[in-house]
Every structure is written in C-alpha cells, then in structure tokens.
Design a protein around this motif. Structure first.
Motif, PDB file in Angstrom:
ATOM      1  N   GLN A  32      24.952 -15.085  58.294  1.00 35.19           N
ATOM      2  CA  GLN A  32      26.369 -14.916  58.622  1.00 35.19           C
ATOM      3  C   GLN A  32      26.698 -15.471  60.001  1.00 35.19           C
ATOM      4  OE1 GLN A  32      27.808 -10.874  58.415  1.00 35.19           O
ATOM      5  NE2 GLN A  32      29.941 -11.467  58.753  1.00 35.19           N
ATOM      6  N   ASP A  33      27.788 -16.256  60.080  1.00 35.00           N
ATOM      7  CA  ASP A  33      28.296 -16.726  61.367  1.00 35.00           C
ATOM      8  C   ASP A  33      28.890 -15.561  62.151  1.00 35.00           C
ATOM      9  OD1 ASP A  33      27.671 -19.300  60.592  1.00 35.00           O
ATOM     10  OD2 ASP A  33      29.729 -19.852  60.081  1.00 35.00           O
ATOM     11  N   SER A  34      28.893 -15.698  63.465  1.00 38.83           N
ATOM     12  CA  SER A  34      29.642 -14.798  64.342  1.00 38.83           C
ATOM     13  C   SER A  34      30.878 -15.546  64.821  1.00 38.83           C
ATOM     14  CB  SER A  34      28.796 -14.369  65.543  1.00 38.83           C
ATOM     15  OG  SER A  34      27.670 -13.626  65.127  1.00 38.83           O
ATOM     16  N   LEU A  35      32.015 -14.854  64.837  1.00 42.54           N
ATOM     17  CA  LEU A  35      33.282 -15.502  65.158  1.00 42.54           C
ATOM     18  C   LEU A  35      34.080 -14.641  66.119  1.00 42.54           C
ATOM     19  CD1 LEU A  35      35.316 -17.840  64.505  1.00 42.54           C
ATOM     20  CD2 LEU A  35      36.220 -16.354  62.694  1.00 42.54           C
ATOM     21  N   MET A  36      34.623 -15.274  67.166  1.00 41.55           N
ATOM     22  CA  MET A  36      35.473 -14.572  68.118  1.00 41.55           C
ATOM     23  C   MET A  36      36.497 -15.543  68.687  1.00 41.55           C
ATOM     24  SD  MET A  36      32.823 -14.112  71.329  1.00 41.55           S
ATOM     25  CE  MET A  36      31.581 -13.430  70.227  1.00 41.55           C
ATOM     26  N   LEU A  37      37.554 -15.005  69.269  1.00 41.76           N
ATOM     27  CA  LEU A  37      38.530 -15.796  70.005  1.00 41.76           C
ATOM     28  C   LEU A  37      38.341 -15.519  71.488  1.00 41.76           C
ATOM     29  CD1 LEU A  37      41.072 -17.599  70.246  1.00 41.76           C
ATOM     30  CD2 LEU A  37      42.445 -15.520  69.950  1.00 41.76           C
ATOM     31  N   VAL A  38      38.211 -16.580  72.275  1.00 35.31           N
ATOM     32  CA  VAL A  38      37.993 -16.462  73.716  1.00 35.31           C
ATOM     33  C   VAL A  38      39.190 -17.063  74.443  1.00 35.31           C
ATOM     34  CG1 VAL A  38      36.492 -17.056  75.649  1.00 35.31           C
ATOM     35  CG2 VAL A  38      35.506 -16.671  73.367  1.00 35.31           C
ATOM     36  N   VAL A  39      39.853 -16.263  75.271  1.00 33.41           N
ATOM     37  CA  VAL A  39      40.978 -16.718  76.075  1.00 33.41           C
ATOM     38  C   VAL A  39      40.579 -16.682  77.544  1.00 33.41           C
ATOM     39  CG1 VAL A  39      43.298 -16.136  76.891  1.00 33.41           C
ATOM     40  CG2 VAL A  39      42.791 -16.081  74.451  1.00 33.41           C
ATOM     41  N   ASN A  40      40.730 -17.804  78.222  1.00 32.53           N
ATOM     42  CA  ASN A  40      40.606 -17.833  79.671  1.00 32.53           C
ATOM     43  C   ASN A  40      41.980 -17.537  80.257  1.00 32.53           C
ATOM     44  OD1 ASN A  40      37.831 -18.671  80.569  1.00 32.53           O
ATOM     45  ND2 ASN A  40      38.247 -20.244  79.053  1.00 32.53           N
ATOM     46  N   ALA A  41      42.096 -16.427  80.920  1.00 32.18           N
ATOM     47  CA  ALA A  41      43.374 -15.977  81.467  1.00 32.18           C
ATOM     48  C   ALA A  41      43.452 -16.307  82.953  1.00 32.18           C
ATOM     49  CB  ALA A  41      43.531 -14.474  81.263  1.00 32.18           C
ATOM     50  N   ARG A  42      44.485 -17.029  83.330  1.00 31.22           N
ATOM     51  CA  ARG A  42      44.684 -17.362  84.736  1.00 31.22           C
ATOM     52  C   ARG A  42      44.975 -16.080  85.522  1.00 31.22           C
ATOM     53  NH1 ARG A  42      49.250 -18.907  87.217  1.00 31.22           N
ATOM     54  NH2 ARG A  42      50.322 -19.096  85.210  1.00 31.22           N
ATOM     55  N   LEU A  43      44.299 -15.916  86.650  1.00 27.90           N
ATOM     56  CA  LEU A  43      44.470 -14.723  87.480  1.00 27.90           C
ATOM     57  C   LEU A  43      45.771 -14.839  88.268  1.00 27.90           C
ATOM     58  CD1 LEU A  43      43.047 -12.078  88.325  1.00 27.90           C
ATOM     59  CD2 LEU A  43      41.971 -13.368  90.179  1.00 27.90           C
ATOM     60  N   CYS A  44      46.751 -14.022  87.894  1.00 33.61           N
ATOM     61  CA  CYS A  44      48.059 -14.060  88.547  1.00 33.61           C
ATOM     62  C   CYS A  44      48.711 -12.690  88.366  1.00 33.61           C
ATOM     63  CB  CYS A  44      48.942 -15.160  87.950  1.00 33.61           C
ATOM     64  SG  CYS A  44      49.322 -14.954  86.197  1.00 33.61           S
ATOM     65  N   GLU A  45      49.835 -12.488  89.028  1.00 40.66           N
ATOM     66  CA  GLU A  45      50.500 -11.186  88.946  1.00 40.66           C
ATOM     67  C   GLU A  45      50.904 -10.847  87.513  1.00 40.66           C
ATOM     68  OE1 GLU A  45      50.596  -8.980  91.153  1.00 40.66           O
ATOM     69  OE2 GLU A  45      50.048 -10.108  92.954  1.00 40.66           O
ATOM     70  N   ASP A  46      51.333 -11.853  86.743  1.00 39.25           N
ATOM     71  CA  ASP A  46      51.770 -11.589  85.369  1.00 39.25           C
ATOM     72  C   ASP A  46      50.614 -11.188  84.465  1.00 39.25           C
ATOM     73  OD1 ASP A  46      54.401 -12.112  85.990  1.00 39.25           O
ATOM     74  OD2 ASP A  46      54.369 -14.170  85.248  1.00 39.25           O
ATOM     75  N   SER A  47      49.455 -11.842  84.623  1.00 31.77           N
ATOM     76  CA  SER A  47      48.314 -11.477  83.778  1.00 31.77           C
ATOM     77  C   SER A  47      47.774 -10.099  84.161  1.00 31.77           C
ATOM     78  CB  SER A  47      47.216 -12.540  83.867  1.00 31.77           C
ATOM     79  OG  SER A  47      46.715 -12.670  85.184  1.00 31.77           O
ATOM     80  N   ILE A  48      47.791  -9.792  85.438  1.00 32.24           N
ATOM     81  CA  ILE A  48      47.358  -8.462  85.877  1.00 32.24           C
ATOM     82  C   ILE A  48      48.290  -7.389  85.315  1.00 32.24           C
ATOM     83  CG2 ILE A  48      47.108  -6.962  87.895  1.00 32.24           C
ATOM     84  CD1 ILE A  48      46.212  -9.493  89.430  1.00 32.24           C
TER      85      ILE A  48
END
Length: 211
Positions: free
Chosen positions: A185-201
């Motif tokens: 079985q494959d392993s599957l995930m979604l990876v998001v690189n989130a820019r560090l900023c006031e909105d993401s925090i």
C-alpha cells in the motif's frame, strides 16, 4: 522577520480543525493520475512522488517545486525562494475539495503538493531550515496509510499518530523521518508549506482543535 516560536509555542505536533472529505478528494485526483512526478529526482532510487497543488507556474508536473530548492538553484543558476511558489495549479482549480479547505490559506500557502510514498519509500532523518531562520512552516494532511505498523512519521524519538483527513502542524526544524514499510500500500499525504506571517499565525490560532 516573525519568530517561528509563535507557531511552535503550541507544540511540535498538533491538530487544526479543518478536515478533508478523503473520498471526494481522492476522486478529484483521479484525472491527474498521469501527472505524478518524481520527488527530488536526483535521489531516484528512493520511492517518492509528488503532485503539485501550488508551484511557480500553475502547471502540474516536474520542476523545482518537487526538488531540493537549494540544489535546483545551484544547478540552474536561479535564486528561487519559497515565496516564489505561490501559483495555484490546474489541480487546485479543478478540485472543489481542495478549494473548500485551502481557500482561506491561499494568500500565504506556498510550495505545496501531494506526497506519495510507495512501499519502501522514505525520507531519512533530517532537519528543515538548518542554515537560516525559518520563514515557513509545515501543515500536513495524512490521507492514506500514514500510521503504524505499516508507516511511521517520526519527530525525534516520537512516532506520530494521525487521524486521516485531519490537519496537523509539525515542527520540522526538529529531526524527522518517514518510512513506508507496507508490502503493498502507498502512503499518501498533502504537504503545505505555509509562509510565516501574521495571517498564517492567526489562522493557526483560530483553528486549534484544542484551546
């Protein structure tokens, strides 16, 4: 620059309350089955594939978004940074489920992709942001075969336990590794690189599953 401690203060591994409908999401990936590309193709002996959601061109396919960015820049004489990978791809535009979950994150989500590890696929122990101050952090949605005994995502000496479809922030400045030891079985995930900023925090603060 914003201090990464504003994200890591909540822990090295914690859940947010935005969740995918996995069945619907996987159905929407099916038309792109032939668009998967090798992840970090210089290490083609390791089984790892990527499917871009956000990159620098908006087109799904191989390129720097699925490569070692430092190595790509060295080989091609470019100066690409995480912030340059901010264009939603055709996959994102075609998927109502991706749009439902990720639209509130789009202004600060950069290089992002589905990651598929076939049996034997792995990432050896490593740290992110070794030589500079972190300007981004990792948000991950495990989707299929992402828990022991057939898959392990470890941060230092801790094996992470996921609920598939849920969203997690993981401190990848600490030593972490991934390994799919399944025979089929494959392993599957979604990876998001989130820019560090006031909105993401603020997004993280507003969506903590436990407060």
């Amino acid at each position: 620059m914003i201090d990464i401690s504003k994200i890591n203060q909540f822990g090295d591994f914690y859940r947010l309350n935005n969740k995918f409908n996995i069945k619907k999401l996987l159905q929407e990936l099916e038309p792109f089955e032939d668009k998967w590309s090798k992840y970090n193709p210089r290490k083609d002996w390791i089984g790892r594939d990527g499917l871009c959601v956000i990159n620098e061109t908006g087109k799904v396919g191989p390129g720097p978004a699925l490569d070692s960015l430092n190595q790509w820049n060295t080989d091609h004489g470019t100066h690409l940074k995480e912030a340059d990978f901010n264009v939603p791809t055709d996959l994102y535009k075609s998927s109502s489920e991706l749009q439902r979950v990720m639209k509130p994150m789009l202004d600060w989500s950069v290089r992002s992709h589905f990651l598929r590890l076939p049996p034997g696929g792995y990432f050896p122990p490593h740290r992110d942001h070794v030589y500079d101050e972190p300007d981004s952090f990792r948000i991950i949605w495990p989707l299929e075969n992402c828990n022991p005994p057939y898959f392990r995502f470890m941060v230092e000496d801790k094996t992470l336990q996921f609920e598939n479809g849920n969203c997690y922030v993981i401190n990848t400045t600490k030593i972490h590794s991934l390994f799919n030891c399944s025979s089929s079985q494959d392993s599957l995930m979604l990876v998001v690189n989130a820019r560090l900023c006031e909105d993401s925090i603020r997004f993280v603060q507003d969506h903590l599953s436990e407060r």
